[in-house]
Design an enzyme around this catalytic site. Structure first.
Site, short mmCIF file in Angstrom:
data_model
loop_
_atom_site.label_atom_id
_atom_site.label_comp_id
_atom_site.label_asym_id
_atom_site.label_seq_id
_atom_site.Cartn_x
_atom_site.Cartn_y
_atom_site.Cartn_z
N SER A 119 80.26 37.51 -53.07
CA SER A 119 81.22 37.35 -51.98
C SER A 119 80.80 38.21 -50.79
O SER A 119 80.67 39.44 -50.91
CB SER A 119 82.61 37.78 -52.44
OG SER A 119 83.45 37.95 -51.32
N HIS A 179 79.57 32.95 -51.79
CA HIS A 179 81.02 32.83 -51.75
C HIS A 179 81.54 33.36 -50.40
O HIS A 179 81.29 34.52 -50.06
CB HIS A 179 81.62 33.63 -52.90
CG HIS A 179 83.10 33.51 -53.07
ND1 HIS A 179 83.70 32.45 -53.73
CD2 HIS A 179 84.11 34.31 -52.67
CE1 HIS A 179 85.01 32.62 -53.74
NE2 HIS A 179 85.29 33.74 -53.09
N ASP A 232 84.87 33.98 -48.16
CA ASP A 232 86.33 34.12 -48.22
C ASP A 232 86.95 33.89 -46.85
O ASP A 232 86.78 34.70 -45.93
CB ASP A 232 86.70 35.51 -48.73
CG ASP A 232 86.39 35.67 -50.20
OD1 ASP A 232 86.94 34.89 -51.00
OD2 ASP A 232 85.61 36.57 -50.56
N MET A 242 90.27 33.77 -44.76
CA MET A 242 91.66 34.25 -44.83
C MET A 242 92.29 34.12 -43.46
O MET A 242 91.65 34.41 -42.44
CB MET A 242 91.69 35.71 -45.27
CG MET A 242 90.98 35.99 -46.57
SD MET A 242 91.24 37.70 -47.09
CE MET A 242 90.08 37.82 -48.46
N HIS A 279 86.05 29.71 -50.15
CA HIS A 279 87.33 30.00 -50.80
C HIS A 279 88.37 30.15 -49.71
O HIS A 279 88.41 31.16 -49.00
CB HIS A 279 87.18 31.29 -51.63
CG HIS A 279 88.45 31.76 -52.27
ND1 HIS A 279 88.58 33.02 -52.81
CD2 HIS A 279 89.64 31.14 -52.49
CE1 HIS A 279 89.80 33.16 -53.32
NE2 HIS A 279 90.47 32.03 -53.12
N MET A 315 91.77 30.90 -48.37
CA MET A 315 93.06 31.55 -48.60
C MET A 315 93.86 31.38 -47.31
O MET A 315 94.08 32.31 -46.55
CB MET A 315 92.84 33.03 -48.94
CG MET A 315 92.28 33.21 -50.36
SD MET A 315 91.45 34.80 -50.61
CE MET A 315 89.83 34.38 -50.00
N MET A 332 92.19 33.18 -60.21
CA MET A 332 92.12 34.48 -59.53
C MET A 332 92.40 35.59 -60.54
O MET A 332 93.40 35.54 -61.27
CB MET A 332 93.13 34.56 -58.39
CG MET A 332 92.79 33.71 -57.16
SD MET A 332 91.18 34.06 -56.40
CE MET A 332 91.37 35.79 -55.91
N ASP A 385 87.46 35.21 -59.87
CA ASP A 385 87.22 35.93 -58.62
C ASP A 385 88.16 37.13 -58.58
O ASP A 385 89.39 36.97 -58.62
CB ASP A 385 87.49 34.98 -57.45
CG ASP A 385 87.26 35.61 -56.08
OD1 ASP A 385 86.80 36.76 -56.01
OD2 ASP A 385 87.54 34.91 -55.08
C1 DX5 Z 1 89.66 38.46 -52.76
C2 DX5 Z 1 88.46 37.54 -52.58
C3 DX5 Z 1 87.30 37.92 -53.38
C4 DX5 Z 1 86.74 39.31 -53.14
C5 DX5 Z 1 86.32 39.81 -54.49
O1 DX5 Z 1 90.80 37.82 -52.35
O2 DX5 Z 1 88.82 36.21 -52.91
O3 DX5 Z 1 86.27 36.93 -53.29
O4 DX5 Z 1 85.64 39.36 -52.28
O5 DX5 Z 1 85.91 41.12 -54.37
P1 DX5 Z 1 85.59 42.01 -55.65
O6 DX5 Z 1 84.48 41.34 -56.39
O7 DX5 Z 1 85.18 43.30 -55.05
O8 DX5 Z 1 86.85 42.10 -56.47
ZN ZN Z 2 87.15 34.77 -53.04
#
Ligand code: DX5
Ligand code: ZN
Length: 221
Positions: free
Chosen positions: A8, A31, A33, A35, A64, A66, A135, A173
């Site tokens: 990520s 990956h 993210d 948001m 991903h 969110m 998750m 994740d």
């Molecule tokens: C959190 C993200 C993850 C995050 C995971 O909401 O969806 O992808 O980057 O980070 P780690 O591996 O540090 O828990």
């Molecule tokens: Zn993620």
């Protein structure tokens, strides 16, 4: 497919994205993210950035989302070049329709479940999806502690997929690292997102390989 690792970039240096991406070129996916500051209390990046990342990344993009209103936005990420698009069940009006749109655009269709969302929500619709993301932290931030209770969901999905011979990928994740990845692999997970564990390592590319090797050995029993 064997065990797959998706670093990520949430834990990468956002001022140097291209060089950070190349650091993990032993990975199966990148990956990303997304948001929106509404669905989760954090804000990262959106379509134009994903489009450029997809152009420079040696690995396919695992987006991903969110974000609110994935019914509208998820297909736009497939058009931006993401090879796999994961939207959140909790934010979707019509998860099946989103999955069909994604597949029509040539992307893998994936749905994510927050820790509080039961797996029953999607068990009847597994054929619509190429992957389910369980998750293992509350979405929003990297570096949180892995939630082992989520393994019941991973086991239920693996059993349902095996029974229907669906070849579903099961992604986890949140808090995935050397000390947690074997637990997930034994439960039936096969796609692992890791942010802080990979980018916090002194050799991120080697950490990806180490994580994949641990998962592979654990799954073999
Ligand atoms: C959190 C993200 C993850 C995050 C995971 O909401 O969806 O992808 O980057 O980070 P780690 O591996 O540090 O828990
Ligand atoms: Zn993620």
């Amino acid at each position: 497919m064997g065990m797959q690792i998706a670093p990520s970039i949430l834990s990468a240096d956002f001022a140097n994205l291209e060089s950070e991406i190349v650091k993990v070129d032993t990975a199966d996916w990148l990956h990303v993210d997304v948001m929106d500051g509404h669905f989760v209390p954090n804000l990262t990046l959106g379509l134009p950035v994903v489009e450029r990342i997809a152009e420079v990344s040696p690995m396919p993009i695992d987006a991903h989302l969110m974000i609110d209103d994935p019914d509208h936005w998820a297909p736009r990420y497939a058009e931006a070049g993401a090879a796999s698009v994961t939207f959140h069940y909790e934010a979707a009006k019509d998860p099946r329709a989103i999955a069909r749109d994604l597949r029509r655009l040539g992307a893998r269709a994936s749905v994510a479940l927050k820790p509080g969302t039961p797996v029953d929500a999607i068990l009847g619709d597994l054929a619509e999806f190429d992957m389910v993301l369980v998750m293992t932290v509350e979405p929003g931030f990297g570096g949180q502690a892995f939630m082992p209770d989520m393994m019941d969901k991973v086991r239920a999905l693996r059993a349902a997929s095996d029974a229907a011979d669906q070849g579903l990928w099961i992604q986890t994740d949140g808090g995935i690292a050397r000390d947690t990845i074997e637990t997930v692999a034994r439960a039936g997970g096969d796609v692992f997102v890791a942010g802080s564990a990979v980018y916090g390592a002194h050799d991120p590319a080697a950490e990806v390989v180490a994580l994949r090797d641990l998962a592979t050995a654990a799954a073999r029993g």
